[in-house]
Enzyme design. Structure first.
Site, PDB file in Angstrom:
ATOM      1  N   LYS A   1       0.810  -1.225   0.000  1.00  0.00           N
ATOM      2  CA  LYS A   1       0.000   0.000   0.000  1.00  0.00           C
ATOM      3  C   LYS A   1       0.837   1.266   0.000  1.00  0.00           C
ATOM      4  O   LYS A   1       2.016   1.266   0.350  1.00  0.00           O
ATOM      5  CB  LYS A   1      -0.996  -0.023   1.170  1.00  0.00           C
TER       6      LYS A   1
ATOM      7  N   ARG B   1      -3.913  -9.957   4.927  1.00  0.00           N
ATOM      8  CA  ARG B   1      -4.329  -9.987   3.512  1.00  0.00           C
ATOM      9  C   ARG B   1      -3.165  -9.487   2.663  1.00  0.00           C
ATOM     10  O   ARG B   1      -2.773  -8.331   2.772  1.00  0.00           O
ATOM     11  CB  ARG B   1      -5.562  -9.103   3.327  1.00  0.00           C
TER      12      ARG B   1
HETATM   13  C1  PT1 Z   1      -8.142  -4.320   3.131  1.00  0.00           C
HETATM   14  C2  PT1 Z   1      -8.414  -4.338   1.731  1.00  0.00           C
HETATM   15  C3  PT1 Z   1      -9.503  -5.143   1.292  1.00  0.00           C
HETATM   16  N1  PT1 Z   1      -7.689  -3.636   0.825  1.00  0.00           N
HETATM   17  C4  PT1 Z   1      -9.925  -5.794   3.490  1.00  0.00           C
HETATM   18  N2  PT1 Z   1     -10.237  -5.861   2.191  1.00  0.00           N
HETATM   19  C5  PT1 Z   1      -8.035  -3.662  -0.473  1.00  0.00           C
HETATM   20  N3  PT1 Z   1     -10.667  -6.508   4.391  1.00  0.00           N
HETATM   21  C6  PT1 Z   1      -9.116  -4.455  -0.898  1.00  0.00           C
HETATM   22  C7  PT1 Z   1      -3.038   2.165  -1.137  1.00  0.00           C
HETATM   23  O1  PT1 Z   1      -3.047   3.023  -0.231  1.00  0.00           O
HETATM   24  O2  PT1 Z   1      -7.160  -3.606   3.635  1.00  0.00           O
HETATM   25  N4  PT1 Z   1      -8.901  -5.048   3.965  1.00  0.00           N
HETATM   26  N5  PT1 Z   1      -9.821  -5.173  -0.023  1.00  0.00           N
HETATM   27  C8  PT1 Z   1      -7.234  -2.857  -1.461  1.00  0.00           C
HETATM   28  N6  PT1 Z   1      -7.419  -1.469  -1.246  1.00  0.00           N
HETATM   29  C9  PT1 Z   1      -6.358  -0.546  -1.276  1.00  0.00           C
HETATM   30  C10 PT1 Z   1      -6.428   0.590  -0.485  1.00  0.00           C
HETATM   31  C11 PT1 Z   1      -5.230  -0.799  -2.038  1.00  0.00           C
HETATM   32  C12 PT1 Z   1      -5.366   1.472  -0.447  1.00  0.00           C
HETATM   33  C13 PT1 Z   1      -4.163   0.087  -2.022  1.00  0.00           C
HETATM   34  C14 PT1 Z   1      -4.209   1.224  -1.209  1.00  0.00           C
HETATM   35  O3  PT1 Z   1      -2.121   2.012  -1.935  1.00  0.00           O
END
Ligand code: PT1
Length: 274
Positions: free
Chosen positions: A219, A253
């Site tokens: 992230k 995850r």
């Molecule tokens: C998470 C999650 C998810 N993240 C759960 N499900 C994502 N339960 C999708 C960035 O800042 O943390 N928990 N499902 C993916 N979402 C992101 C959000 C991907 C922020 C990247 C960023 O780079």
């Protein structure tokens, strides 16, 4: 914390491998090729030590636009059926939509992973009906705009209180408490400072008594801290997984399953829990 999903119990941190079923994840070779590639990727993650495969048909990264429910169903239901049938592993459906939850659970999903904490009308009912594990995640705003200007008085207490409220609402509506998993939602409407405050104070999220899921893999909190592009965040992501595990996270995850599984084994072996 001991966690049971679909009758399987774990007292060590579990690895949830990310399986993106979005068209940008695979070359555009049509539905069947995409499904084959999804199964292949899931199989590789299981061999590498994944305990759960998290299947998602909608990107929720910052700036992502919504896709239709029909499109999400098209992308996810085939892979869920195939992966359950061929690999028999635990499968999670990453969706905010009630109808996708219902169809995914009919197709065999063992866990509903909802970044929107069952807020869509019908989502709580879908979770009650399916009687599967359900992860409630905190998000401020919506993916398309959530990083524009995240604001909190006190990030940790606000997220803890929100998750507590969502868990209470779910339970009142008939979700069994044993099915609930909570997630602070790293990167979902949070600045670098907000994300690291949550990681620093991750223990505070245990006060609610539910297992925690943490998703920090690759992230931008790491990208910003280290000035690294997304494909150079492995070491940072592993550090994040180790810290989360030491602070009691039940599920990590991640994209990099093999590396994370090693880190979690070493972390768990070194922890004062036995
Ligand atoms: C998470 C999650 C998810 N993240 C759960 N499900 C994502 N339960 C999708 C960035 O800042 O943390 N928990 N499902 C993916 N979402 C992101 C959000 C991907 C922020 C990247 C960023 O780079």
């Amino acid at each position: 914390m001991k966690i049971t999903i679909a009758g399987r119990s774990y007292d060590r941190p579990m690895v949830m491998g990310i399986l993106n079923c979005t068209p940008d994840s695979f070359s555009d070779g049509g539905k069947y090729l995409a499904e084959d590639k999804a199964i292949e990727h899931a199989r590789a993650m299981i061999e590498d030590g994944a305990d759960i495969i998290d299947i998602g048909g909608e990107s929720t990264r910052p700036g992502s636009a919504e896709v239709s429910v029909e499109e999400e169903l098209k992308r996810t239901i085939g892979p869920i059926k195939a992966i359950k049938q061929e690999l028999g592993c635990l499968v999670s459906i990453d969706t905010r939509h009630a109808s996708v939850m219902a169809e995914a659970c009919k197709a065999g999903a063992d866990l509903i992973n909802d970044i929107n904490a069952l807020n869509e009308p019908g989502a709580i009912e879908a979770a009650v009906q399916a009687d599967v594990a359900v992860c409630l995640m905190h998000m401020q705003g919506q993916p398309e705009t959530m990083q524009d200007s995240p604001r909190y008085q006190n990030i940790v207490s606000e997220v803890v209180n929100y998750l507590n409220k969502r868990a209470e609402i779910a339970i009142t509506a008939g979700v069994r408490a044993e099915n609930i998993i909570l997630d602070p939602g790293f990167g979902f409407g949070k600045t670098l400072e907000h994300n690291f405050s949550m990681l620093r104070h991750l223990e505070d999220f245990h006060s609610l008594g539910y297992p925690l899921l943490v998703g920090v893999s690759r992230k931008s909190m790491f990208g910003k801290l280290l000035n690294r592009p997304v494909d150079e965040r492995l070491a940072a992501s592993l550090a994040g997984a180790c810290i989360a595990a030491m602070k009691g996270a039940a599920i990590l995850r991640v994209h990099d399953v093999r590396e994370t599984a090693d880190v979690l084994k070493v972390t768990y072996q070194s922890m004062d829990h036995k």
